[in-house]
Design a protein around this motif. Structure first.
Motif, PDB file in Angstrom:
ATOM      1  N   PHE A 213       0.876  -1.169   0.000  1.00 50.98           N
ATOM      2  CA  PHE A 213       0.000   0.000   0.000  1.00 50.98           C
ATOM      3  C   PHE A 213       0.915   1.222   0.000  1.00 50.98           C
ATOM      4  O   PHE A 213       1.810   1.335   0.852  1.00 50.98           O
ATOM      5  CB  PHE A 213      -0.879   0.045   1.251  1.00 50.98           C
ATOM      6  N   ASP A 214       0.701   2.133  -0.938  1.00 51.59           N
ATOM      7  CA  ASP A 214       1.497   3.360  -1.017  1.00 51.59           C
ATOM      8  C   ASP A 214       0.605   4.565  -0.766  1.00 51.59           C
ATOM      9  O   ASP A 214      -0.473   4.694  -1.365  1.00 51.59           O
ATOM     10  CB  ASP A 214       2.162   3.473  -2.389  1.00 51.59           C
ATOM     11  N   PHE A 215       1.066   5.460   0.099  1.00 50.68           N
ATOM     12  CA  PHE A 215       0.334   6.675   0.427  1.00 50.68           C
ATOM     13  C   PHE A 215       1.171   7.897   0.067  1.00 50.68           C
ATOM     14  O   PHE A 215       2.347   7.993   0.440  1.00 50.68           O
ATOM     15  CB  PHE A 215       0.020   6.737   1.924  1.00 50.68           C
ATOM     16  N   SER A 216       0.578   8.820  -0.672  1.00 50.90           N
ATOM     17  CA  SER A 216       1.198  10.130  -0.865  1.00 50.90           C
ATOM     18  C   SER A 216       0.936  10.948   0.389  1.00 50.90           C
ATOM     19  O   SER A 216      -0.195  10.968   0.895  1.00 50.90           O
ATOM     20  CB  SER A 216       0.607  10.841  -2.088  1.00 50.90           C
ATOM     21  N   ILE A 217       1.956  11.593   0.897  1.00 49.50           N
ATOM     22  CA  ILE A 217       1.828  12.346   2.141  1.00 49.50           C
ATOM     23  C   ILE A 217       1.238  13.718   1.862  1.00 49.50           C
ATOM     24  O   ILE A 217       1.748  14.475   1.024  1.00 49.50           O
ATOM     25  CB  ILE A 217       3.199  12.495   2.837  1.00 49.50           C
ATOM     26  N   THR A 218       0.153  14.033   2.544  1.00 49.53           N
ATOM     27  CA  THR A 218      -0.533  15.311   2.336  1.00 49.53           C
ATOM     28  C   THR A 218      -0.369  16.253   3.518  1.00 49.53           C
ATOM     29  O   THR A 218      -0.947  17.335   3.530  1.00 49.53           O
ATOM     30  CB  THR A 218      -2.035  15.060   2.089  1.00 49.53           C
TER      31      THR A 218
END
Length: 355
Positions: A213-218
């Motif tokens: 699972f990859d998350f872009s950091i916001t």
């Protein structure tokens, strides 16, 4: 502002408190004080708003505490709180040091907070009063008298918590509460990130692949700077199913899908199932630490970073740790997070003999 030149004596007088623009306002905050000062430059409100964003929310909260104390200190002594002399600043800092017992680090935060009030935003003076040579010398004296010490001399053994997490199986039989606890602990340990980073994870910026699972950091990480941003987090499959953060996250998403009304990854396990904040995630981590047998009087949720990084340093290079967590240099890791592991919960030879 008072400066020290060759042959000058430093004034420690107390000026008359007469300026109506600097009267004590109990409810004023750091941002309101700075806005009043910036207003003298005659900038549009939109530009003032952007300038005020240079202080992050966590910094504002820290500064507000000390600016309120400074206002109260000045009010009681009839000091113009925006235009003191160096002696007033030193008396205030010494009061925090002696009467409140503040550490060097906390006192330095107070000094930075005052710098917001004393900075000449017209640019006529290069340095605020808080950088006066006597203030600098005083802070060095505080450092020598009360040297800063890390919060933890040791960290807990991550294997103790991992052994407990391994028992939390099968995932489909866990309550939503226990599944939430297991997930946040695995995410904290495998990422080495702070609670605010986990709270900011959003399913809208999530990409699921076969193995991760990859998350872009916001949200901004504490260590983020204009030339260095921590941009993504990856949670990968692990061979041990009972400790696999990928499988746990997958199960969590399936379980919470019908309950969701917003896109934040982590939601409450009780109605109305809204997204949870930093304090709630910290409480979940601390609760699980206690259940696993870790001393939660000594260790807080933030200690997961030290436990995670210290365990990883036994088997991978420091450079890999810095890249994974987002630290700029090994100095931060070695000073604050690379700790000896506390094995006091295990039966050492001498304890086994004496039992």
């Amino acid at each position: 502002m008072s400066t020290l030149g060759e042959g000058q004596q430093v004034s420690v007088r107390t000026p008359t408190y007469s300026s109506p623009s600097t009267k004590l306002t109990v409810m004023s905050t750091n941002l309101q004080v700075v806005r009043e000062i910036i207003a003298d430059v005659s900038l549009p409100a939109e530009i003032e708003d952007v300038i005020l964003c240079s202080w992050r929310q966590s910094t504002r909260k820290q500064y507000d505490v000390h600016i309120r104390k400074w206002r109260q200190f000045c009010f009681q002594r009839e000091i113009d709180f925006l235009h003191p002399v160096v002696g007033d600043v030193l008396k205030f800092l010494h009061n925090l040091f002696k009467e409140e017992g503040l550490s060097y680090s906390s006192l330095n935060t107070a000094r930075s907070a005052l710098a917001c009030c004393f900075t000449d935003y017209q640019g006529r003076e290069d340095r605020p009063l808080t950088h006066h040579v006597l203030v600098t010398k005083y802070m060095k004296g505080v450092f020598n008298c009360r040297p800063p010490a890390p919060r933890y001399a040791v960290t807990w053994d991550a294997n103790i918590v991992l052994d407990y997490l391994a028992l939390m199986q099968p995932l489909d039989k866990l309550s939503l509460r226990d599944l939430s606890y297991k997930l946040v602990m695995l995410m904290a340990l495998t990422s080495g990130q702070r609670c605010n980073m986990l709270a900011g994870l959003d399913t809208k910026s999530m990409i699921k692949s076969e193995n991760s699972f990859d998350f872009s950091i916001t949200v901004l990480a504490k260590q983020d700077r204009p030339n260095k941003l921590f941009s993504s987090l990856r949670f990968k499959k692990y061979s041990k199913q009972e400790l696999c953060v990928f499988n746990t996250l997958e199960s969590y998403l399936d379980r919470t899908q019908p309950l969701r009304s917003e896109s934040k990854l982590l939601i409450s396990y009780v109605r109305p199932f809204k997204s949870v904040g930093v304090s709630t995630i910290g409480r979940w981590l601390k609760t699980l630490l206690g259940l696993a047998g870790i001393d939660t009087v000594m260790f807080t949720a933030h200690s997961t970073r030290a436990a995670s990084a210290s365990k990883a340093s036994r088997s991978i290079p420091v450079d890999e740790i810095l890249k994974h967590i987002g630290w700029a240099s090994a100095t931060t890791f070695n000073r604050y997070y690379n700790k000896p592991i506390d094995n006091s919960n295990k039966n050492a030879y001498d304890v086994a003999v004496l039992q």
